[in-house]
Design a protein around this motif. Sequence first.
Motif, PDB file in Angstrom:
ATOM      1  N   GLN A  67      14.999  53.441   6.798  1.00 36.95           N
ATOM      2  CA  GLN A  67      14.020  54.186   7.594  1.00 36.95           C
ATOM      3  C   GLN A  67      14.617  54.825   8.844  1.00 36.95           C
ATOM      4  O   GLN A  67      14.219  55.917   9.236  1.00 36.95           O
ATOM      5  CB  GLN A  67      12.864  53.274   8.006  1.00 36.95           C
ATOM      6  N   PHE A  68      15.540  54.138   9.491  1.00 41.04           N
ATOM      7  CA  PHE A  68      16.041  54.602  10.780  1.00 41.04           C
ATOM      8  C   PHE A  68      17.503  55.051  10.743  1.00 41.04           C
ATOM      9  O   PHE A  68      18.049  55.451  11.767  1.00 41.04           O
ATOM     10  CB  PHE A  68      15.864  53.504  11.840  1.00 41.04           C
ATOM     11  N   GLY A  69      18.119  54.969   9.594  1.00 38.54           N
ATOM     12  CA  GLY A  69      19.512  55.376   9.462  1.00 38.54           C
ATOM     13  C   GLY A  69      19.664  56.324   8.289  1.00 38.54           C
ATOM     14  O   GLY A  69      18.747  57.047   7.931  1.00 38.54           O
ATOM     15  N   ARG A  70      20.813  56.276   7.686  1.00 34.60           N
ATOM     16  CA  ARG A  70      21.103  57.108   6.519  1.00 34.60           C
ATOM     17  C   ARG A  70      20.841  56.287   5.263  1.00 34.60           C
ATOM     18  O   ARG A  70      21.461  55.252   5.061  1.00 34.60           O
ATOM     19  CB  ARG A  70      22.549  57.575   6.562  1.00 34.60           C
ATOM     20  N   ASP A  71      19.945  56.777   4.422  1.00 37.74           N
ATOM     21  CA  ASP A  71      19.626  56.015   3.220  1.00 37.74           C
ATOM     22  C   ASP A  71      20.803  55.920   2.262  1.00 37.74           C
ATOM     23  O   ASP A  71      20.969  54.924   1.568  1.00 37.74           O
ATOM     24  CB  ASP A  71      18.375  56.540   2.523  1.00 37.74           C
ATOM     25  N   ASP A  72      21.685  56.938   2.240  1.00 42.62           N
ATOM     26  CA  ASP A  72      22.842  56.860   1.346  1.00 42.62           C
ATOM     27  C   ASP A  72      23.803  55.755   1.776  1.00 42.62           C
ATOM     28  O   ASP A  72      24.296  54.984   0.943  1.00 42.62           O
ATOM     29  CB  ASP A  72      23.563  58.207   1.244  1.00 42.62           C
ATOM     30  N   LEU A  73      24.025  55.630   3.088  1.00 43.78           N
ATOM     31  CA  LEU A  73      24.879  54.552   3.594  1.00 43.78           C
ATOM     32  C   LEU A  73      24.211  53.190   3.366  1.00 43.78           C
ATOM     33  O   LEU A  73      24.873  52.225   2.968  1.00 43.78           O
ATOM     34  CB  LEU A  73      25.177  54.757   5.079  1.00 43.78           C
ATOM     35  N   ALA A  74      22.917  53.134   3.587  1.00 39.78           N
ATOM     36  CA  ALA A  74      22.187  51.883   3.343  1.00 39.78           C
ATOM     37  C   ALA A  74      22.294  51.477   1.872  1.00 39.78           C
ATOM     38  O   ALA A  74      22.440  50.291   1.562  1.00 39.78           O
ATOM     39  CB  ALA A  74      20.720  52.023   3.758  1.00 39.78           C
ATOM     40  N   CYS A  75      22.248  52.445   0.979  1.00 38.85           N
ATOM     41  CA  CYS A  75      22.363  52.131  -0.457  1.00 38.85           C
ATOM     42  C   CYS A  75      23.749  51.597  -0.811  1.00 38.85           C
ATOM     43  O   CYS A  75      23.869  50.664  -1.606  1.00 38.85           O
ATOM     44  CB  CYS A  75      22.032  53.359  -1.298  1.00 38.85           C
ATOM     45  N   VAL A  76      24.773  52.181  -0.219  1.00 40.25           N
ATOM     46  CA  VAL A  76      26.136  51.681  -0.460  1.00 40.25           C
ATOM     47  C   VAL A  76      26.248  50.251   0.051  1.00 40.25           C
ATOM     48  O   VAL A  76      26.759  49.356  -0.640  1.00 40.25           O
ATOM     49  CB  VAL A  76      27.194  52.594   0.194  1.00 40.25           C
ATOM     50  N   LEU A  77      25.762  50.006   1.268  1.00 40.09           N
ATOM     51  CA  LEU A  77      25.812  48.650   1.829  1.00 40.09           C
ATOM     52  C   LEU A  77      24.949  47.695   1.013  1.00 40.09           C
ATOM     53  O   LEU A  77      25.328  46.544   0.786  1.00 40.09           O
ATOM     54  CB  LEU A  77      25.375  48.669   3.292  1.00 40.09           C
ATOM     55  N   GLY A  78      23.801  48.162   0.561  1.00 39.77           N
ATOM     56  CA  GLY A  78      22.939  47.330  -0.285  1.00 39.77           C
ATOM     57  C   GLY A  78      23.609  46.975  -1.602  1.00 39.77           C
ATOM     58  O   GLY A  78      23.523  45.839  -2.076  1.00 39.77           O
ATOM     59  N   ALA A  79      24.304  47.950  -2.205  1.00 42.19           N
ATOM     60  CA  ALA A  79      25.023  47.685  -3.461  1.00 42.19           C
ATOM     61  C   ALA A  79      26.159  46.694  -3.232  1.00 42.19           C
ATOM     62  O   ALA A  79      26.398  45.805  -4.065  1.00 42.19           O
ATOM     63  CB  ALA A  79      25.549  48.996  -4.037  1.00 42.19           C
ATOM     64  N   LEU A  80      26.845  46.823  -2.095  1.00 41.79           N
ATOM     65  CA  LEU A  80      27.907  45.860  -1.770  1.00 41.79           C
ATOM     66  C   LEU A  80      27.333  44.467  -1.550  1.00 41.79           C
ATOM     67  O   LEU A  80      27.928  43.462  -1.967  1.00 41.79           O
ATOM     68  CB  LEU A  80      28.685  46.312  -0.538  1.00 41.79           C
ATOM     69  N   TRP A  81      26.166  44.385  -0.908  1.00 40.90           N
ATOM     70  CA  TRP A  81      25.506  43.096  -0.719  1.00 40.90           C
ATOM     71  C   TRP A  81      25.187  42.474  -2.077  1.00 40.90           C
ATOM     72  O   TRP A  81      25.459  41.291  -2.306  1.00 40.90           O
ATOM     73  CB  TRP A  81      24.239  43.249   0.125  1.00 40.90           C
ATOM     74  N   LEU A  82      24.619  43.280  -2.962  1.00 41.12           N
ATOM     75  CA  LEU A  82      24.294  42.782  -4.307  1.00 41.12           C
ATOM     76  C   LEU A  82      25.545  42.314  -5.041  1.00 41.12           C
ATOM     77  O   LEU A  82      25.544  41.239  -5.654  1.00 41.12           O
ATOM     78  CB  LEU A  82      23.616  43.879  -5.128  1.00 41.12           C
ATOM     79  N   LEU A  83      26.593  43.106  -4.985  1.00 40.15           N
ATOM     80  CA  LEU A  83      27.858  42.732  -5.626  1.00 40.15           C
ATOM     81  C   LEU A  83      28.367  41.410  -5.063  1.00 40.15           C
ATOM     82  O   LEU A  83      28.789  40.523  -5.814  1.00 40.15           O
ATOM     83  CB  LEU A  83      28.891  43.840  -5.421  1.00 40.15           C
ATOM     84  N   GLY A  84      28.315  41.273  -3.751  1.00 38.09           N
ATOM     85  CA  GLY A  84      28.741  40.022  -3.124  1.00 38.09           C
ATOM     86  C   GLY A  84      27.885  38.838  -3.541  1.00 38.09           C
ATOM     87  O   GLY A  84      28.401  37.753  -3.810  1.00 38.09           O
ATOM     88  N   ARG A  85      26.580  39.044  -3.606  1.00 32.60           N
ATOM     89  CA  ARG A  85      25.689  37.932  -3.982  1.00 32.60           C
ATOM     90  C   ARG A  85      25.863  37.535  -5.448  1.00 32.60           C
ATOM     91  O   ARG A  85      25.807  36.351  -5.775  1.00 32.60           O
ATOM     92  CB  ARG A  85      24.225  38.292  -3.703  1.00 32.60           C
ATOM     93  N   VAL A  86      26.071  38.506  -6.310  1.00 37.73           N
ATOM     94  CA  VAL A  86      26.329  38.171  -7.719  1.00 37.73           C
ATOM     95  C   VAL A  86      27.656  37.423  -7.822  1.00 37.73           C
ATOM     96  O   VAL A  86      27.752  36.399  -8.514  1.00 37.73           O
ATOM     97  CB  VAL A  86      26.325  39.438  -8.604  1.00 37.73           C
ATOM     98  N   GLY A  87      28.666  37.915  -7.124  1.00 32.24           N
ATOM     99  CA  GLY A  87      29.956  37.228  -7.106  1.00 32.24           C
ATOM    100  C   GLY A  87      29.843  35.823  -6.552  1.00 32.24           C
ATOM    101  O   GLY A  87      30.461  34.881  -7.059  1.00 32.24           O
ATOM    102  N   TYR A  88      29.036  35.673  -5.502  1.00 29.43           N
ATOM    103  CA  TYR A  88      28.799  34.353  -4.914  1.00 29.43           C
ATOM    104  C   TYR A  88      28.197  33.410  -5.961  1.00 29.43           C
ATOM    105  O   TYR A  88      28.650  32.273  -6.111  1.00 29.43           O
ATOM    106  CB  TYR A  88      27.861  34.487  -3.711  1.00 29.43           C
TER     107      TYR A  88
END
Length: 130
Positions: free
Chosen positions: A69-90
């Motif tokens: 909402q307050f930043g760049r949605d494309d950057l948020a999506c990249v960070l969100g995908a990295l979070w998901l990747l990290g959580r699946v790896g975890y």
Amino acid sequence: MSPCVALVVFGVVCLLLATMVIVGRMRGRHGIQAPAVSGHPMFERAYRVQMNTLEQAVMFLPAFWLAVQFGRDDLACVLGALWLLGRVGYAVTYLRNPASRALPFVLAMAAFGGLLLQAAWGIGWSLWLG
């Protein structure tokens, strides 16, 4: 809303569902009757993965929303995908060998931190501009 935003949120829901299914399977496989949350070590690992993932998702989702909402949605999506990747790896590493979970945990936390920074910057900027 960007489709990538929806995809990240959908991925989080699928991850939560997957951890729930794994706990249910371990409960059945090792004869752990509800409401018990201890017993066989593999069940306890699966349960800890589920609870830790749930705890993280409760913080991730609002941070992700604020970053979108307050930043760049494309950057948020990249960070969100990295979070998901990290959580699946975890989840995978914790179930195999709990001592090996550090790297994916750090990846997910770094992505979460990036989302928080983006959200804070965007909120601050919006307040400054009025």
